[in-house]
Scaffold this motif. Structure first.
Motif, mmCIF file in Angstrom:
data_model
loop_
_atom_site.group_PDB
_atom_site.id
_atom_site.type_symbol
_atom_site.label_atom_id
_atom_site.label_comp_id
_atom_site.label_asym_id
_atom_site.label_seq_id
_atom_site.Cartn_x
_atom_site.Cartn_y
_atom_site.Cartn_z
ATOM 1 N N THR A 183 0.849 -1.221 -0.073
ATOM 2 C CA THR A 183 -0.083 -0.024 0.037
ATOM 3 C C THR A 183 0.720 1.325 0.147
ATOM 4 O O THR A 183 0.584 1.971 -0.678
ATOM 5 N N LEU A 184 1.875 1.221 0.828
ATOM 6 C CA LEU A 184 2.729 2.465 0.812
ATOM 7 C C LEU A 184 3.494 2.619 -0.441
ATOM 8 O O LEU A 184 3.603 3.894 -1.050
ATOM 9 N N SER A 185 3.855 1.536 -0.933
ATOM 10 C CA SER A 185 4.691 1.634 -2.384
ATOM 11 C C SER A 185 3.740 2.353 -3.252
ATOM 12 O O SER A 185 4.095 3.177 -4.199
ATOM 13 N N GLU A 186 2.526 1.865 -3.365
ATOM 14 C CA GLU A 186 1.530 2.490 -4.299
ATOM 15 C C GLU A 186 1.230 3.888 -4.109
ATOM 16 O O GLU A 186 1.074 4.862 -4.963
ATOM 17 N N LEU A 187 1.396 4.226 -2.640
ATOM 18 C CA LEU A 187 1.153 5.716 -2.376
ATOM 19 C C LEU A 187 2.118 6.696 -2.813
ATOM 20 O O LEU A 187 2.058 7.912 -2.774
ATOM 21 N N THR A 188 3.535 6.066 -2.851
ATOM 22 C CA THR A 188 4.487 6.718 -3.065
ATOM 23 C C THR A 188 5.256 6.610 -4.493
ATOM 24 O O THR A 188 6.110 7.436 -4.696
ATOM 25 N N LYS A 189 4.334 6.062 -5.340
ATOM 26 C CA LYS A 189 4.820 5.978 -6.637
ATOM 27 C C LYS A 189 5.012 7.230 -7.437
ATOM 28 O O LYS A 189 6.185 7.424 -8.037
ATOM 29 N N ASP A 190 4.284 8.124 -7.095
ATOM 30 C CA ASP A 190 4.290 9.576 -7.892
ATOM 31 C C ASP A 190 5.074 10.541 -7.023
ATOM 32 O O ASP A 190 5.145 11.826 -7.524
ATOM 33 N N GLY A 191 5.735 10.249 -5.771
ATOM 34 C CA GLY A 191 6.460 10.994 -4.805
ATOM 35 C C GLY A 191 5.436 12.065 -4.190
ATOM 36 O O GLY A 191 5.943 12.793 -3.685
ATOM 37 N N SER A 192 4.389 11.998 -4.153
ATOM 38 C CA SER A 192 3.402 12.670 -3.576
ATOM 39 C C SER A 192 2.888 12.112 -2.289
ATOM 40 O O SER A 192 1.966 12.702 -1.679
ATOM 41 N N GLY A 193 3.290 11.144 -1.899
ATOM 42 C CA GLY A 193 2.677 10.172 -0.862
ATOM 43 C C GLY A 193 2.739 10.884 0.295
ATOM 44 O O GLY A 193 3.049 12.119 0.629
ATOM 45 N N PRO A 194 2.392 9.850 1.350
ATOM 46 C CA PRO A 194 2.717 10.644 3.130
ATOM 47 C C PRO A 194 4.000 10.959 3.108
ATOM 48 O O PRO A 194 4.951 10.708 2.450
ATOM 49 N N ARG A 195 4.382 11.617 4.136
ATOM 50 C CA ARG A 195 5.783 12.038 4.843
ATOM 51 C C ARG A 195 6.300 10.691 5.341
ATOM 52 O O ARG A 195 5.531 9.898 6.003
ATOM 53 N N LEU A 196 7.665 10.406 5.032
ATOM 54 C CA LEU A 196 8.114 9.294 5.873
ATOM 55 C C LEU A 196 9.124 9.664 6.666
ATOM 56 O O LEU A 196 10.031 10.305 6.457
ATOM 57 N N LEU A 197 9.148 9.179 7.791
ATOM 58 C CA LEU A 197 9.846 9.316 8.765
ATOM 59 C C LEU A 197 10.480 8.025 9.308
ATOM 60 O O LEU A 197 9.883 7.319 9.708
ATOM 61 N N ASP A 198 11.920 8.148 8.968
ATOM 62 C CA ASP A 198 12.634 6.834 9.286
ATOM 63 C C ASP A 198 13.255 6.954 10.694
ATOM 64 O O ASP A 198 14.148 8.005 10.880
ATOM 65 N N VAL A 199 13.050 6.243 11.687
ATOM 66 C CA VAL A 199 13.524 6.396 13.097
ATOM 67 C C VAL A 199 14.784 5.691 13.311
ATOM 68 O O VAL A 199 15.132 5.587 14.518
ATOM 69 N N ARG A 200 15.429 5.002 12.364
ATOM 70 C CA ARG A 200 16.745 4.204 12.504
ATOM 71 C C ARG A 200 17.696 5.111 12.882
ATOM 72 O O ARG A 200 17.686 6.234 12.592
ATOM 73 N N THR A 201 18.885 4.450 13.184
ATOM 74 C CA THR A 201 20.187 5.259 13.317
ATOM 75 C C THR A 201 20.502 5.907 11.795
ATOM 76 O O THR A 201 20.200 5.389 10.797
ATOM 77 N N PRO A 202 21.381 6.929 11.979
ATOM 78 C CA PRO A 202 21.830 7.340 10.663
ATOM 79 C C PRO A 202 22.590 6.559 10.006
ATOM 80 O O PRO A 202 22.682 6.368 8.590
ATOM 81 N N GLY A 203 23.402 5.642 10.460
ATOM 82 C CA GLY A 203 24.196 4.682 9.912
ATOM 83 C C GLY A 203 23.176 3.753 9.229
ATOM 84 O O GLY A 203 23.554 3.309 7.965
ATOM 85 N N GLU A 204 22.350 3.169 9.770
ATOM 86 C CA GLU A 204 21.273 2.280 9.189
ATOM 87 C C GLU A 204 20.518 2.837 8.051
ATOM 88 O O GLU A 204 20.191 2.443 6.884
ATOM 89 N N PHE A 205 20.154 4.110 8.149
ATOM 90 C CA PHE A 205 19.476 5.090 7.185
ATOM 91 C C PHE A 205 20.244 5.003 6.039
ATOM 92 O O PHE A 205 20.056 4.936 4.924
ATOM 93 N N HIS A 206 21.517 5.639 6.265
ATOM 94 C CA HIS A 206 22.435 5.736 5.137
ATOM 95 C C HIS A 206 22.972 4.641 4.234
ATOM 96 O O HIS A 206 23.266 4.668 3.082
ATOM 97 N N THR A 207 22.641 3.214 4.927
ATOM 98 C CA THR A 207 22.849 1.961 4.306
ATOM 99 C C THR A 207 21.774 1.834 3.317
ATOM 100 O O THR A 207 21.998 1.327 2.079
ATOM 101 N N VAL A 208 20.643 1.973 3.679
ATOM 102 C CA VAL A 208 19.509 1.855 2.819
ATOM 103 C C VAL A 208 18.278 2.436 3.521
ATOM 104 O O VAL A 208 17.824 2.373 4.487
ATOM 105 N N HIS A 209 17.332 3.096 2.511
ATOM 106 C CA HIS A 209 16.256 3.980 2.872
ATOM 107 C C HIS A 209 15.193 4.206 1.622
ATOM 108 O O HIS A 209 15.711 3.834 0.702
ATOM 109 N N ILE A 210 14.007 4.445 1.989
ATOM 110 C CA ILE A 210 13.070 4.663 1.194
ATOM 111 C C ILE A 210 13.413 5.997 0.521
ATOM 112 O O ILE A 210 13.595 7.034 1.286
ATOM 113 N N PRO A 211 13.452 6.273 -0.891
ATOM 114 C CA PRO A 211 13.552 7.622 -1.230
ATOM 115 C C PRO A 211 12.441 8.581 -0.660
ATOM 116 O O PRO A 211 11.398 8.215 -0.822
#
Length: 194
Positions: free
Chosen positions: A15-43
Motif C-alpha cells: 500500500t505504501l509503495s502504491e502511495l509513493t509511486k508518484d512522489g506525492s505520498g505521505p511523509r516518511l519518517l525513518d527512526v533508525r540510526t543515521p548509519g542504518e538509514f544511510h545504508t538503505v532507505h526509502i527515497p
C-alpha cells in the motif's frame, strides 16, 4: 494497574509503495540510526533517529499529521516513535508494518549507501560473544559464567519491555552514527512541504 498498550495503525509495504509511486505520498519518517538509514532507505524519507525524535518531538508535532508513516528496520522502533508522538498529542500516525525488511521483500524502491551491519545484528554478535566467552572462561574461572546469565537476563528484559539498552549503546558508536541528522534541516523541510 498499568494502562493497556495500544497498537499503532499500520500500513503494509504494498500500500505504501502504491502511495509513493508518484512522489506525492505521505511523509516518511525513518527512526533508525543515521548509519542504518544511510545504508538503505526509502527515497524521500527523512531520518529522525528515535532518540532525537523523543527529545525534539515538540518541534516535530507542528509539521506532522496523520499523513505520516514511521519506518524502522522491523516496526518495533517505529511503534515506539508513534507512541512517543501520540503521548505528545499527535495520534493517528501509521507505522510501516514489518519495516524496511518488509519493504525490501516487497521490492519497494530504495536508495543504497555504504553497507553496514544492522543494529539488531550487532546486538546479537556482542551478546552472543559475551555469553560464549564467559561460558568458556567459566570452565577455568568459577563464577565467570554468571556474566552470560546477566546478558541473558538483559535480553529477556529487552524482549519484555521492547527496549534494548545494548542497542541504544551501540547506536551511539561512530560506526552507527553515520552522517549526523540535522534535525533543524528536517524540520525546515517538513515546514516547507505542503
Amino acid at each position: 494497574m498499568t494502562a493497556p498498550t495500544r497498537t499503532p495503525a499500520a500500513i503494509d509495504a504494498a500500500t505504501l509503495s502504491e502511495l509513493t509511486k508518484d512522489g506525492s505520498g505521505p511523509r516518511l519518517l525513518d527512526v533508525r540510526t543515521p548509519g542504518e538509514f544511510h545504508t538503505v532507505h526509502i527515497p524521500g524519507a527523512y531520518n529522525v533517529p528515535l532518540d532525537t525524535l523523543r527529545t525534539r518531538r515538540a518541534d516535530l508535532l507542528h509539521h506532522l499529521d496523520e499523513d505520516t508513516v514511521l519506518i524502522c528496520r522491523s516496526g518495533a522502533r517505529a511503534a515506539q516513535a508513534e507512541q512517543a508522538l501520540a503521548d505528545a498529542g499527535l495520534p493517528n500516525l501509521r507505522v510501516l508494518e514489518g519495516g524496511m525488511v518488509a519493504w525490501e521483500e516487497a521490492q519497494g524502491a530504495v536508495t543504497h549507501g555504504a553497507a553496514r551491519w544492522e543494529l539488531e545484528r550487532q546486538v546479537r554478535l556482542i551478546a552472543g560473544s559475551i555469553v560464549l566467552v564467559s561460558g568458556l572462561a567459566g570452565l577455568a574461572i568459577p563464577g565467570l559464567h554468571l556474566i552470560g546469565t546477566a546478558v541473558g537476563a538483559g535480553l529477556t528484559f529487552a524482549a519484555l519491555t521492547n527496549t534494548c539498552a545494548m542497542g541504544m549503546l551501540l547506536a551511539k558508536l561512530p560506526y552507527n552514527r553515520g552522517p549526523r541528522t540535522d534535525i533543524n534541516t528536517v524540520i525546515t523541510t517538513l515546514r516547507s512541504r505542503p
